[in-house]
Design a protein around this motif. Sequence first.
Motif, PDB file in Angstrom:
ATOM      1  N   ARG A   1       0.842  -1.188   0.000  1.00 53.87           N
ATOM      2  CA  ARG A   1       0.000   0.000   0.000  1.00 53.87           C
ATOM      3  C   ARG A   1       0.883   1.246   0.000  1.00 53.87           C
ATOM      4  NH1 ARG A   1       0.130  -1.976   5.214  1.00 53.87           N
ATOM      5  NH2 ARG A   1       0.494  -0.501   6.907  1.00 53.87           N
TER       6      ARG A   1
ATOM      7  N   GLU B   1      -3.567   4.127  -0.649  1.00 52.44           N
ATOM      8  CA  GLU B   1      -3.871   3.630  -1.989  1.00 52.44           C
ATOM      9  C   GLU B   1      -3.485   2.152  -2.041  1.00 52.44           C
ATOM     10  OE1 GLU B   1      -1.641   6.200  -4.512  1.00 52.44           O
ATOM     11  OE2 GLU B   1      -2.732   8.001  -3.894  1.00 52.44           O
TER      12      GLU B   1
ATOM     13  N   ARG C   1      -2.746  -1.647  -3.030  1.00 49.17           N
ATOM     14  CA  ARG C   1      -2.477  -2.505  -4.180  1.00 49.17           C
ATOM     15  C   ARG C   1      -2.062  -3.860  -3.631  1.00 49.17           C
ATOM     16  NH1 ARG C   1      -4.695  -0.333  -8.464  1.00 49.17           N
ATOM     17  NH2 ARG C   1      -3.503  -1.840  -9.703  1.00 49.17           N
TER      18      ARG C   1
ATOM     19  N   TYR D   1      -9.026   5.018  -4.300  1.00 48.63           N
ATOM     20  CA  TYR D   1      -9.082   4.038  -5.379  1.00 48.63           C
ATOM     21  C   TYR D   1      -9.043   4.785  -6.722  1.00 48.63           C
ATOM     22  CZ  TYR D   1     -10.386   0.495  -1.947  1.00 48.63           C
ATOM     23  OH  TYR D   1     -10.406  -0.368  -0.878  1.00 48.63           O
TER      24      TYR D   1
ATOM     25  N   GLU E   1     -11.197  -1.233 -12.498  1.00 49.90           N
ATOM     26  CA  GLU E   1     -10.622  -2.247 -11.631  1.00 49.90           C
ATOM     27  C   GLU E   1     -11.613  -2.680 -10.554  1.00 49.90           C
ATOM     28  OE1 GLU E   1      -5.843  -1.147 -11.673  1.00 49.90           O
ATOM     29  OE2 GLU E   1      -7.085  -0.557  -9.955  1.00 49.90           O
TER      30      GLU E   1
ATOM     31  N   HIS F   1     -11.745  -3.935  -6.613  1.00 49.24           N
ATOM     32  CA  HIS F   1     -11.014  -3.927  -5.352  1.00 49.24           C
ATOM     33  C   HIS F   1     -11.904  -4.544  -4.284  1.00 49.24           C
ATOM     34  CE1 HIS F   1      -7.675  -1.202  -6.631  1.00 49.24           C
ATOM     35  NE2 HIS F   1      -8.580  -0.889  -7.549  1.00 49.24           N
TER      36      HIS F   1
ATOM     37  N   ALA G   1      -7.621  -6.095  -7.901  1.00 49.24           N
ATOM     38  CA  ALA G   1      -6.380  -5.329  -7.935  1.00 49.24           C
ATOM     39  C   ALA G   1      -5.825  -5.110  -6.540  1.00 49.24           C
ATOM     40  CB  ALA G   1      -6.617  -3.985  -8.625  1.00 49.24           C
ATOM     41  N   SER G   2      -6.693  -5.120  -5.533  1.00 53.44           N
ATOM     42  CA  SER G   2      -6.241  -5.005  -4.146  1.00 53.44           C
ATOM     43  C   SER G   2      -7.234  -5.696  -3.234  1.00 53.44           C
ATOM     44  CB  SER G   2      -6.073  -3.532  -3.727  1.00 53.44           C
ATOM     45  OG  SER G   2      -7.332  -2.929  -3.464  1.00 53.44           O
TER      46      SER G   2
END
Length: 227
Positions: free
Chosen positions: A10, A22, A24, A41, A143, A145, A202-203
């Motif tokens: 992150r 943020e 990841r 995001y 994406e 998340h 993505a995360s």
Amino acid sequence: MDRPTTPGGRTAVRQGAQTAMEPRGLVDLRGAAGESFTVRYPPGAVVVVSGLPGSGKSTLLRRWSARSRAAATVDPRAVHEACAAVMPAALPYAVYRPWARIEHFRLLRASVRRGGPLLVHDCGSRAWMRRWLSGAAARQGRELHLVLLDVGAVTALAGQRERGRWAPRRAFARHRRGLDRLLAAFTRHAAGAAGTPTPEAASVLLLDRVSRERAAAVRFGPPEPAR
């Protein structure tokens, strides 16, 4: 502005009195006390908030949506209440549950197709739902998340008691088994013993009771430039 990269994939960005994160990859904040933070995001991201019934998903989504009016929210509870409003009061929810689920999926599909940032309430134990959301979002250049609330069964049951709504015992047990398997897979992944169990995301942000309360807001937009 400092932009330190912190453990767990992150990035923390200092913004005045509050840190913006943020995420990841896998970001595990369970057991991590500290100040409140904002989760950032990318534009148009689809963010799925998952956890056991009673774990605080709806509470977190209400807090986030109130502070991020740009993001639409899809919560099956709203569909349940809308269906109940047009059904006879004596009719058990179990009778029209299939219709409510179809309506929820229809609303979710329409919300994804509409584009823009989206917050989704989901139990998180259904891999097919994550894959479908990821594929639908990817076709629009967006994406997926995942935010997973790991508060334990005892806390989740206490949350149900507090709100005065109980998930059916069999459904709760099914969700618990699915989430336990998913959390165990994340533990193996964090130890380097296995690949990610959610390659479609993505995360993945793991929160417990403490870090859930620290997640004060959500923002959607391009990454902050490094300085």
